[in-house]
Design a protein around this motif. Sequence first.
Motif: not given
Length: 350
Positions: A91-113
């Motif tokens: 559970v922890l590994v995919p959770t941490a990976f989601a946090g890392l991937l999400g950080y770069f996407m959302f702080w990079g203002r990646v949206t929509d498609v």
Amino acid sequence: MISRNTVLTVVGLIVAAAVIALFPQYFELFTVINATIYASMGILTLSLALIWGYCGIISFGQTAFFGLGGYTYAVAAINFGDSTPAIVLGVLVPTAFAGLLGYFMFWGRVTDVYLGVITLTVSLILYKLFNATAGDAYHIGKAALGGFNGIRGLPGSKFPGSSATPQINLPWDTNTTLEVEDIWYLAASLLCLSYVFVRWLLSTNYGHLMVAIRENEHRTELLGYDSRRVKLIAFIIGGAMAGVAGVLFANCVFVSPTMFSLLYTAQVIVWVIIGGLGTLVGPVFACFLLQMVTAELGRLNWLNPNFVLGIILIGFVLLMPSGILPTLQRAFNSLPWPSRRAAMKRQPAQ
């Protein structure tokens, strides 16, 4: 005063508890195994229904966290000889990976498609990566990754036809593993608990923020809220739920690169769309229903199940674009109930 939705939820959970308890007593082992798989995929579907339907995050890569959960559990269980730390890591590994991937996407203002493309690409990269791990050189400790064939673990799996990945054992007794029926009870109970958790989450202020971002992210930010933080937390929760689904899936089928495949990715998206985007029960219902249809079609050698599912998806998009549950809700609300007729009669003439 207790709302009608609360009453329906409580009644539904009581009925679900009764079905979970009685199901193994009235159905054969093969059906129980299939139902366990459906329950694990139901948690995966619920994770996408949350982040896409309620936060507007178009994630086509939930299978990345699903597969990472399964692989991490299998590798850790084989090396430790104990499923308890393996479950935690699964559970922890995919959770941490989601946090890392999400950080770069959302702080990079990646949206929509573009967000959907990135998450889908990550899943396909992992699919190719684990496909290329055939041979004795590719192993983590005692666990050989096995390439396309997946991980072949210790003997003793209680699921017929599985890859013999070590089963879940009792935390205080590593020699006692759960039976097939026990895995069903666990998977189905976790599905119900996941639903209750998501319902609770959506009823909080944070859940209201998620819906506000889905409706109008720019306006939500003008009110002083950091949409990046809200979306990141939602994405992490979705990744954790997908990881739980992967751990359960690893205990009743096998761990292979197929868990990252485009087929599983497309299936989860189809279940959410057909069940009803912006609902929770609808996608889970569609998940169970379409998997049962696929299993029945799989017995017909002359008919391609994926072709039939494609036709079903097109039909639902054309005839029920909002999905099964919203369509049924509108039909239910349009019925001329006696209380509604009485209220209409009491209204004064305009």
